[in-house]
Each structure stands twice: as structure tokens, then as C-alpha cells.
Scaffold this motif. Sequence first.
Motif, PDB file in Angstrom:
ATOM      1  N   ARG A 158       1.109  -0.177   1.382  1.00 40.89           N
ATOM      2  CA  ARG A 158       2.233   0.096   0.475  1.00 40.89           C
ATOM      3  C   ARG A 158       1.844  -0.242  -0.970  1.00 40.89           C
ATOM      4  O   ARG A 158       2.244   0.438  -1.902  1.00 40.89           O
ATOM      5  CB  ARG A 158       3.477  -0.692   0.912  1.00 40.89           C
ATOM      6  CG  ARG A 158       3.888  -0.311   2.322  1.00 40.89           C
ATOM      7  CD  ARG A 158       5.154  -0.996   2.780  1.00 40.89           C
ATOM      8  NE  ARG A 158       5.292  -0.840   4.221  1.00 40.89           N
ATOM      9  CZ  ARG A 158       6.403  -1.051   4.909  1.00 40.89           C
ATOM     10  NH1 ARG A 158       7.489  -1.432   4.281  1.00 40.89           N
ATOM     11  NH2 ARG A 158       6.441  -0.890   6.214  1.00 40.89           N
ATOM     12  N   VAL A 159       1.038  -1.290  -1.132  1.00 41.66           N
ATOM     13  CA  VAL A 159       0.550  -1.639  -2.473  1.00 41.66           C
ATOM     14  C   VAL A 159      -0.282  -0.467  -2.996  1.00 41.66           C
ATOM     15  O   VAL A 159      -0.130  -0.038  -4.142  1.00 41.66           O
ATOM     16  CB  VAL A 159      -0.307  -2.934  -2.431  1.00 41.66           C
ATOM     17  CG1 VAL A 159      -0.948  -3.212  -3.784  1.00 41.66           C
ATOM     18  CG2 VAL A 159       0.546  -4.123  -1.996  1.00 41.66           C
ATOM     19  N   MET A 216       3.459   0.183  -4.880  1.00 41.00           N
ATOM     20  CA  MET A 216       4.534  -0.825  -4.870  1.00 41.00           C
ATOM     21  C   MET A 216       3.939  -2.171  -5.259  1.00 41.00           C
ATOM     22  O   MET A 216       2.934  -2.568  -4.673  1.00 41.00           O
ATOM     23  CB  MET A 216       5.060  -1.010  -3.449  1.00 41.00           C
ATOM     24  CG  MET A 216       6.071  -0.028  -3.023  1.00 41.00           C
ATOM     25  SD  MET A 216       6.623  -0.538  -1.375  1.00 41.00           S
ATOM     26  CE  MET A 216       8.234   0.122  -1.387  1.00 41.00           C
ATOM     27  N   THR A 249       8.485  -4.178   1.346  1.00 40.45           N
ATOM     28  CA  THR A 249       7.062  -4.451   1.065  1.00 40.45           C
ATOM     29  C   THR A 249       6.220  -4.442   2.336  1.00 40.45           C
ATOM     30  O   THR A 249       4.999  -4.397   2.255  1.00 40.45           O
ATOM     31  CB  THR A 249       6.874  -5.838   0.411  1.00 40.45           C
ATOM     32  OG1 THR A 249       7.442  -6.819   1.279  1.00 40.45           O
ATOM     33  CG2 THR A 249       7.516  -5.914  -0.953  1.00 40.45           C
ATOM     34  N   ARG A 251       4.900  -6.356  -5.916  1.00 39.44           N
ATOM     35  CA  ARG A 251       5.914  -7.407  -5.871  1.00 39.44           C
ATOM     36  C   ARG A 251       5.370  -8.634  -6.574  1.00 39.44           C
ATOM     37  O   ARG A 251       4.224  -9.013  -6.350  1.00 39.44           O
ATOM     38  CB  ARG A 251       6.209  -7.730  -4.415  1.00 39.44           C
ATOM     39  CG  ARG A 251       7.203  -8.843  -4.276  1.00 39.44           C
ATOM     40  CD  ARG A 251       7.539  -9.060  -2.825  1.00 39.44           C
ATOM     41  NE  ARG A 251       8.621  -9.998  -2.712  1.00 39.44           N
ATOM     42  CZ  ARG A 251       9.242 -10.270  -1.579  1.00 39.44           C
ATOM     43  NH1 ARG A 251       8.883  -9.662  -0.473  1.00 39.44           N
ATOM     44  NH2 ARG A 251      10.208 -11.151  -1.550  1.00 39.44           N
ATOM     45  N   ALA A 289       1.575  -3.730   4.817  1.00 40.71           N
ATOM     46  CA  ALA A 289       1.880  -4.160   3.447  1.00 40.71           C
ATOM     47  C   ALA A 289       0.821  -3.700   2.444  1.00 40.71           C
ATOM     48  O   ALA A 289       1.147  -3.177   1.381  1.00 40.71           O
ATOM     49  CB  ALA A 289       2.024  -5.675   3.424  1.00 40.71           C
TER      50      ALA A 289
END
Length: 249
Positions: A76-77, A81, A51, A83, A73
Motif C-alpha cells: 500500500r505504501v 499511501m 494502511t 502514514r 501494508a
Amino acid sequence: MSILLETTNLELAYGAFHAVNGVNLKVEAGTIHTIIGPNGAGKTSLFHCLTGERQATAGAIHFDGKNLMRKPAHGRVGLGMARSFQLTSLFQNLSVRENLRLAAQGRDGVRALNFWRRVDSKREHLEMADQVLERLQLTARADTLAGELSHGQQRVLEVGMSICSKPKLLMLDEPTSGMGIDDIPIMTQLISDLGRDHTVLLIEHNMSIVMSISQRITVMSHGQILVEGTPEFVRADERVRTAYLGEAA
Ligand SMILES: Nc1ncnc2c1ncn2[C@@H]1O[C@H](COP(=O)(O)OP(=O)(O)OP(=O)(O)O)[C@@H](O)[C@H]1O
């Protein structure tokens, strides 16, 4: 077979200690892929590297064809992605529907502030919230404050919030931890259902859940991959029995 996520010789060192020590992981698109292993095996540390919560100290991560090693991070979202965070992401004083609407709005980032898009967007976010409510079987609780749900329902809502961003990869770290025995089948059913249209990377300790919903299992021990394969393959492996299943029994 299309690989959505791949790590190559991934390492995360805390000083001289390697919590993740040369992990080569391949997650196939459209599967529920579960990471198991004894306490301290490096599962959560691996998630942190994926993440971007922690910067991997060596190796490579490719997600959907893109190199993630230099991506922060939030980047990446943006690539798809998601979490699920334990309870910290819920607004306890807002209704269940409002929590989901805000999660759907969060997906749009600064676009949500665009005046001309605002009315249309709000409708889209509400529609998304209602679709997810149905999927979570929480429609009857839509107007209840999130803080008034049972612990298990709050965990289910958290997972719902992470799917509002329509992620390509949904990462769940021990979604059943702290859940009462009555709520566990609801979460199990939800993850299994999500596996039909998402790729799910799961860390889970409950072996009966792991064995019943995973298409692929990676067993970690001492920061490395010990064994990987189908549930049947992993269950039959002597090293897994010794390193993990035997210990848990
Ligand atoms: N910030 C840190 N600094 C130093 N060592 C750490 C840090 N975080 C984790 N560790 C160590 O790294 C190892 C792996 O921890 P990690 O939490 O990744 O394991 P895990 O497999 O997720 O375990 P669990 O199932 O108990 O959650 C452990 O030995 C842990 O003590």
C-alpha cells in the motif's frame, strides 16, 4: 470530483466486538478530510484497516482505482499511501537533513542499491530533503540532531519524513497530540499547506484545528459514520453536538 479512497461496508472485528462496523467512506482527491469522534469511536481502527496494519474482516477498500483488500501494508505504501508515525520513525542521533534524506531514499526501495543510479539518486534525495526542510521551516536546524529538536519540531519532522515519499494520500493520526500550545499553530499551518498538493486524511481531537483546515469532516461513533459534511454542516448537526462536541465542551 475524483475519489482517491473509498471504503464499502468496511468492518474490523476484535472477536465479537466490531471496532469498525460498516463504514462507507469516500475521500476526494486534493482535500483535507478529517475523521473525528469520541474516544473509542473506531478512528484509529479504521486507519489500521486502510494502511493494512490490520486486515479488515469484511468489506472493500479501493485506493486510486485499485482494490487494497489483499495488499500487504508495504504494498500500500508502494501505491502512494503514507502514514506518519509518532516519533518512532525518527533517528534521534542523526541530523534533521539526514533523517529527511533517508526518508527520501526509502521511497526508492531496492532501486537505491543500484550502483549506476546511486550517485544521481543521492543528489535527488538531498534535493528532496532540502525542499522539505524549507517547507517545514526547519532549514536553520538542518544540521541539528533530531533528538535535540523540541517535541513539536520532532512531530513536524515526522510529517516531513512521510511527504518525502511523495505520497498520493498522507494519513496523520493526531499530529498535535502532546504538543505544547506554542507549536500547535506551526503544525496547523503545515497541514493546511500540505493540503494544497496532497490529499490528507487526518484524525484530530482539537476542534479549532479541525474546523479551520478541513474541507470535509466525517464524524464516527460506535464504529459507524454518524454524520459527514463540511465543517459548517457538521458543526450545526444536533447529533454531533450531543455525541461529541457537547461531550468535549
Ligand atoms: N486490539 C484490540 N483488541 C480489542 N479491542 C480493541 C483493540 N484495539 C482497539 N480496540 C477497541 O476498539 C474500539 C475502537 O478503538 P480505536 O482506538 O479505533 O478508537 P479511536 O476512535 O481511535 O479512539 P481514540 O480517540 O481514543 O484514539 C475501542 O473500544 C477499543 O477499546
